[in-house]
Design a protein around this motif. Structure first.
Motif, PDB file in Angstrom:
ATOM      1  N   THR A  29       0.834  -1.211   0.000  1.00 38.89           N
ATOM      2  CA  THR A  29       0.000   0.000   0.000  1.00 38.89           C
ATOM      3  C   THR A  29       0.862   1.252   0.000  1.00 38.89           C
ATOM      4  OG1 THR A  29      -1.779  -1.159   1.165  1.00 38.89           O
ATOM      5  CG2 THR A  29      -1.801   1.239   1.235  1.00 38.89           C
ATOM      6  N   LYS A  30       1.901   1.267   0.823  1.00 35.44           N
ATOM      7  CA  LYS A  30       2.786   2.429   0.857  1.00 35.44           C
ATOM      8  C   LYS A  30       3.501   2.610  -0.479  1.00 35.44           C
ATOM      9  CE  LYS A  30       4.867   1.044   4.652  1.00 35.44           C
ATOM     10  NZ  LYS A  30       5.797   1.018   5.814  1.00 35.44           N
ATOM     11  N   ALA A  31       3.965   1.513  -1.061  1.00 33.64           N
ATOM     12  CA  ALA A  31       4.644   1.594  -2.359  1.00 33.64           C
ATOM     13  C   ALA A  31       3.697   2.090  -3.441  1.00 33.64           C
ATOM     14  CB  ALA A  31       5.214   0.223  -2.732  1.00 33.64           C
ATOM     15  N   ALA A  32       2.458   1.601  -3.413  1.00 34.74           N
ATOM     16  CA  ALA A  32       1.472   2.029  -4.410  1.00 34.74           C
ATOM     17  C   ALA A  32       1.177   3.521  -4.282  1.00 34.74           C
ATOM     18  CB  ALA A  32       0.185   1.226  -4.257  1.00 34.74           C
ATOM     19  N   ALA A  37       1.904   8.889  -6.501  1.00 42.87           N
ATOM     20  CA  ALA A  37       2.373  10.257  -6.285  1.00 42.87           C
ATOM     21  C   ALA A  37       3.375  10.666  -7.360  1.00 42.87           C
ATOM     22  CB  ALA A  37       3.002  10.379  -4.900  1.00 42.87           C
ATOM     23  N   ALA A  38       4.251   9.744  -7.752  1.00 39.40           N
ATOM     24  CA  ALA A  38       5.220  10.047  -8.810  1.00 39.40           C
ATOM     25  C   ALA A  38       4.507  10.352 -10.129  1.00 39.40           C
ATOM     26  CB  ALA A  38       6.193   8.886  -8.982  1.00 39.40           C
ATOM     27  N   SER A  39       3.488   9.564 -10.435  1.00 45.04           N
ATOM     28  CA  SER A  39       2.704   9.819 -11.647  1.00 45.04           C
ATOM     29  C   SER A  39       2.004  11.172 -11.575  1.00 45.04           C
ATOM     30  CB  SER A  39       1.673   8.705 -11.849  1.00 45.04           C
ATOM     31  OG  SER A  39       2.292   7.465 -12.095  1.00 45.04           O
ATOM     32  N   ALA A  40       1.504  11.513 -10.396  1.00 42.42           N
ATOM     33  CA  ALA A  40       0.818  12.792 -10.222  1.00 42.42           C
ATOM     34  C   ALA A  40       1.785  13.965 -10.384  1.00 42.42           C
ATOM     35  CB  ALA A  40       0.143  12.841  -8.852  1.00 42.42           C
ATOM     36  N   LEU A  41       3.037  13.784  -9.972  1.00 39.92           N
ATOM     37  CA  LEU A  41       4.032  14.835 -10.187  1.00 39.92           C
ATOM     38  C   LEU A  41       4.254  15.077 -11.673  1.00 39.92           C
ATOM     39  CD1 LEU A  41       6.673  13.938  -7.441  1.00 39.92           C
ATOM     40  CD2 LEU A  41       5.277  16.012  -7.512  1.00 39.92           C
ATOM     41  N   ARG A  42       4.347  13.993 -12.423  1.00 40.54           N
ATOM     42  CA  ARG A  42       4.543  14.147 -13.872  1.00 40.54           C
ATOM     43  C   ARG A  42       3.299  14.755 -14.511  1.00 40.54           C
ATOM     44  NH1 ARG A  42       6.882   8.834 -13.116  1.00 40.54           N
ATOM     45  NH2 ARG A  42       9.165   8.973 -13.235  1.00 40.54           N
ATOM     46  N   ASP A  43       2.146  14.275 -14.113  1.00 41.27           N
ATOM     47  CA  ASP A  43       0.897  14.803 -14.687  1.00 41.27           C
ATOM     48  C   ASP A  43       0.696  16.276 -14.324  1.00 41.27           C
ATOM     49  OD1 ASP A  43       0.411  12.301 -15.710  1.00 41.27           O
ATOM     50  OD2 ASP A  43      -0.995  11.717 -14.125  1.00 41.27           O
ATOM     51  N   SER A  81      13.111  14.321 -12.458  1.00 38.87           N
ATOM     52  CA  SER A  81      14.042  13.726 -11.508  1.00 38.87           C
ATOM     53  C   SER A  81      13.390  13.568 -10.139  1.00 38.87           C
ATOM     54  CB  SER A  81      15.294  14.596 -11.400  1.00 38.87           C
ATOM     55  OG  SER A  81      16.189  14.092 -10.433  1.00 38.87           O
ATOM     56  N   MET A  82      12.580  14.546  -9.746  1.00 41.73           N
ATOM     57  CA  MET A  82      11.849  14.486  -8.486  1.00 41.73           C
ATOM     58  C   MET A  82      10.906  13.281  -8.471  1.00 41.73           C
ATOM     59  SD  MET A  82       9.388  17.503  -6.957  1.00 41.73           S
ATOM     60  CE  MET A  82      10.445  18.736  -7.703  1.00 41.73           C
ATOM     61  N   ALA A  83      10.179  13.106  -9.572  1.00 38.81           N
ATOM     62  CA  ALA A  83       9.257  11.976  -9.664  1.00 38.81           C
ATOM     63  C   ALA A  83      10.016  10.648  -9.638  1.00 38.81           C
ATOM     64  CB  ALA A  83       8.425  12.088 -10.938  1.00 38.81           C
ATOM     65  N   SER A  84      11.159  10.602 -10.326  1.00 36.97           N
ATOM     66  CA  SER A  84      11.966   9.371 -10.333  1.00 36.97           C
ATOM     67  C   SER A  84      12.483   9.045  -8.941  1.00 36.97           C
ATOM     68  CB  SER A  84      13.144   9.523 -11.305  1.00 36.97           C
ATOM     69  OG  SER A  84      12.680   9.650 -12.630  1.00 36.97           O
ATOM     70  N   ALA A  85      12.859  10.091  -8.187  1.00 37.73           N
ATOM     71  CA  ALA A  85      13.343   9.867  -6.816  1.00 37.73           C
ATOM     72  C   ALA A  85      12.245   9.280  -5.942  1.00 37.73           C
ATOM     73  CB  ALA A  85      13.852  11.177  -6.220  1.00 37.73           C
ATOM     74  N   VAL A  86      11.003   9.735  -6.137  1.00 30.18           N
ATOM     75  CA  VAL A  86       9.872   9.171  -5.386  1.00 30.18           C
ATOM     76  C   VAL A  86       9.688   7.703  -5.745  1.00 30.18           C
ATOM     77  CG1 VAL A  86       7.375   9.313  -5.029  1.00 30.18           C
ATOM     78  CG2 VAL A  86       8.736  11.404  -5.109  1.00 30.18           C
ATOM     79  N   GLU A  87       9.800   7.379  -7.027  1.00 26.80           N
ATOM     80  CA  GLU A  87       9.675   5.983  -7.459  1.00 26.80           C
ATOM     81  C   GLU A  87      10.787   5.121  -6.887  1.00 26.80           C
ATOM     82  OE1 GLU A  87       7.360   6.343 -11.752  1.00 26.80           O
ATOM     83  OE2 GLU A  87       9.545   6.447 -11.713  1.00 26.80           O
ATOM     84  N   GLN A  88      11.997   5.682  -6.806  1.00 30.81           N
ATOM     85  CA  GLN A  88      13.114   4.924  -6.237  1.00 30.81           C
ATOM     86  C   GLN A  88      12.846   4.579  -4.780  1.00 30.81           C
ATOM     87  OE1 GLN A  88      16.677   7.240  -6.921  1.00 30.81           O
ATOM     88  NE2 GLN A  88      16.288   7.349  -9.114  1.00 30.81           N
ATOM     89  N   VAL A  89      12.259   5.510  -4.053  1.00 32.67           N
ATOM     90  CA  VAL A  89      11.905   5.231  -2.655  1.00 32.67           C
ATOM     91  C   VAL A  89      10.833   4.154  -2.587  1.00 32.67           C
ATOM     92  CG1 VAL A  89      10.910   6.208  -0.541  1.00 32.67           C
ATOM     93  CG2 VAL A  89      12.560   7.536  -1.873  1.00 32.67           C
ATOM     94  N   ALA A  90       9.911   4.183  -3.536  1.00 30.94           N
ATOM     95  CA  ALA A  90       8.809   3.210  -3.535  1.00 30.94           C
ATOM     96  C   ALA A  90       9.297   1.775  -3.676  1.00 30.94           C
ATOM     97  CB  ALA A  90       7.822   3.538  -4.657  1.00 30.94           C
ATOM     98  N   ALA A 136       8.159  13.893   1.856  1.00 26.75           N
ATOM     99  CA  ALA A 136       6.881  13.183   1.860  1.00 26.75           C
ATOM    100  C   ALA A 136       7.078  11.718   1.513  1.00 26.75           C
ATOM    101  CB  ALA A 136       5.913  13.844   0.882  1.00 26.75           C
ATOM    102  N   ALA A 137       7.913  11.444   0.510  1.00 26.75           N
ATOM    103  CA  ALA A 137       8.147  10.065   0.080  1.00 26.75           C
ATOM    104  C   ALA A 137       8.834   9.244   1.166  1.00 26.75           C
ATOM    105  CB  ALA A 137       8.981  10.053  -1.202  1.00 26.75           C
ATOM    106  N   LEU A 138       9.892   9.795   1.741  1.00 26.95           N
ATOM    107  CA  LEU A 138      10.625   9.062   2.763  1.00 26.95           C
ATOM    108  C   LEU A 138       9.786   8.860   4.021  1.00 26.95           C
ATOM    109  CD1 LEU A 138      14.084  10.771   2.286  1.00 26.95           C
ATOM    110  CD2 LEU A 138      13.613   8.347   1.928  1.00 26.95           C
ATOM    111  N   GLY A 139       9.028   9.888   4.384  1.00 26.61           N
ATOM    112  CA  GLY A 139       8.168   9.750   5.556  1.00 26.61           C
ATOM    113  C   GLY A 139       7.140   8.660   5.373  1.00 26.61           C
ATOM    114  N   LEU A 140       6.457   8.695   4.242  1.00 24.67           N
ATOM    115  CA  LEU A 140       5.417   7.710   3.975  1.00 24.67           C
ATOM    116  C   LEU A 140       5.988   6.293   3.941  1.00 24.67           C
ATOM    117  CD1 LEU A 140       2.297   7.839   3.163  1.00 24.67           C
ATOM    118  CD2 LEU A 140       3.111   7.375   0.848  1.00 24.67           C
ATOM    119  N   ARG A 141       7.110   6.125   3.251  1.00 24.93           N
ATOM    120  CA  ARG A 141       7.690   4.780   3.081  1.00 24.93           C
ATOM    121  C   ARG A 141       8.149   4.192   4.403  1.00 24.93           C
ATOM    122  NH1 ARG A 141       7.637   0.438   1.431  1.00 24.93           N
ATOM    123  NH2 ARG A 141       8.745  -0.499  -0.316  1.00 24.93           N
ATOM    124  N   SER A 142       8.621   5.084   5.308  1.00 21.98           N
ATOM    125  CA  SER A 142       9.112   4.609   6.604  1.00 21.98           C
ATOM    126  C   SER A 142       8.031   4.625   7.678  1.00 21.98           C
ATOM    127  CB  SER A 142      10.311   5.462   7.053  1.00 21.98           C
ATOM    128  OG  SER A 142       9.962   6.834   7.111  1.00 21.98           O
TER     129      SER A 142
END
Length: 417
Positions: A29-32, A37-43, A81-90, A136-142
């Motif tokens: 769920t956290k990864a999803a 969120a990464a897709s929303a950044l690009r959109d 790059s921001m969106a890719s970084a979020v995906e990397q955390v996911a 936001a990404a790191l907080g959510l994932r952890s």
């Protein structure tokens, strides 16, 4: 109670509830949520760039420094790059629930240390709108709820990025309060965050020296931070000149406004090509503030003042001096460094081994640019910051650095005699 204090109380209470839900959320769920969120950044690229244009226009009008403008500026590549970084955390391994170690006591009790989220994190930051997405990404994932308080110079960019991230979080069925952006730029809110002991579990400042110093001075909440990035590159007498030239120019000039940029160059007195190092920096557009020996090599240098050795320039400026050898280089770093990132360039493995063992910095490097002081380059995905203290976490702080642990004890009816 003032309106701002009431607002902060509500934000923190909502974050605590969200943290409870995140702590029990499964990995998928956290990864999803982060993938969405990464897709929303690009959109949301157009909205984010339009918001950043407003911030950039205001910053230019306010005549902020070139280094600060570089931190603030977004373009398509940086948003991607921001969106890719979020995906990397996911796709990183979820630290929550990991067993750090376990033991069986003679009485049969099984004792385990297991990673758990810290809880509610307050992020206070300036200029860099990418921190909104990274935190936001790191907080959510952890499994931590995040309260974001960005600087006024990036207010429109932060709001656009936060809105995009929030769409992904909600789409995954996670609580919107998991990533809250403080809706006012009133500086009073920072004070409320710093005094929120028992409500906010840890404060992480990202910004200039004055911000970090204020946070460390006023906080009643544990702080994870570094004050300065006074990084050194030491060119040892046995350094390969071609390698040294490449590393030194990159370490200073790739991006001068980041905390991993080299601010002081130390050159061994027996290094064979010091003039090339100095002229290379000058030709690249860097002001070199040098000691007397190096000033004789190039008339374009200026004389270094005592305070230069203790200055984080975050600009196209470097201080440079000759040292008698490894011992003097390490002594200079111990006296003037900030325990952030320091590097030695040498083909002598024994000299490198001493430097790596004895220099007391969060990151020490051999034959590499200090610009690699970045969580993404360490394979950690996005980072929340660089920690230079000695407790809890050190160096680039990513998922593991945003967890603590608890003991789980399993028995079969044991009682203590």
């Amino acid at each position: 109670m003032t309106d701002n204090e009431t607002l902060m109380t509500v934000i923190a209470a909502n974050a605590r509830v969200a943290a409870g839900r995140l702590a029990s959320a499964d990995d998928a769920t956290k990864a999803a949520g982060l993938m969405a969120a990464a897709s929303a950044l690009r959109d949301g690229m157009a909205d984010i760039l339009a918001a950043n244009d407003i911030d950039m226009d205001a910053a230019v009008a306010a005549k902020i420094s070139a280094a600060m403008l570089d931190r603030l500026k977004l373009d398509e590549a940086r948003v991607m790059s921001m969106a890719s970084a979020v995906e990397q955390v996911a796709v990183l391994e979820d630290p929550v629930g990991q067993c750090i170690d376990s033991r069986i006591r003679p009485n049969g009790l099984v004792m385990e240390r297991v990673r758990v989220p810290i809880g509610v994190l307050g992020i206070i930051y300036e200029s860099r709108p990418n921190v909104t997405a990274d935190a936001a990404a790191l907080g959510l994932r952890s499994g931590n709820a995040i309260i974001l308080r960005g600087g006024s110079e990036a207010v429109h960019s932060n709001r656009a990025i936060h809105a995009a991230m929030l769409r992904g979080v909600i789409q995954a069925g996670l609580p919107a309060e998991a990533i809250q952006l403080v809706p006012t730029q009133d500086r009073e809110m920072v004070g409320f965050m710093l005094r929120a002991q028992g409500v906010i579990d840890m404060i992480i400042p990202r910004g200039g020296k004055s911000l970090v110093a204020r946070v460390q001075d006023e906080a009643r909440v544990p702080v994870l931070a570094h004050l300065d990035g006074i990084c050194h590159s030491y060119v040892h007498k046995d350094a390969d000149p071609v390698m040294a030239q490449s590393i030194v120019i990159n370490a200073k000039m790739r991006r001068t406004g980041i905390c991993g940029s080299t601010e002081t160059l130390l050159i061994d007195q027996d290094y064979p090509a010091p003039a090339a190092l100095i002229s290379g920096l000058l030709d690249a557009g860097c002001e070199v503030r040098a000691d007397d020996m190096l000033m004789e090599l190039d008339a374009r240098t200026v004389s270094a003042e005592p305070e230069d050795w203790d200055t984080e320039y975050l600009d196209s400026v470097i201080s440079a001096r000759v040292v008698s050898g490894l011992d003097e280089a390490m002594a200079h770093i111990a006296r003037h460094g900030s325990h952030h990132t320091d590097a030695i360039i040498t083909a002598d493995e024994s000299a490198a081994a001493r430097f790596l063992a004895e220099v007391d910095s969060a990151i020490v490097m051999h034959n590499a640019s200090t610009q690699f002081a970045d969580g993404g380059e360490f394979g950690l995905g996005a980072e929340i910051g660089i920690a230079t203290g000695r407790l809890h976490a050190r160096g680039p702080v990513a998922l593991e650095g945003l967890t603590t642990y608890k003991w789980i004890v399993r028995g079969q009816g044991q009682v203590r005699p």
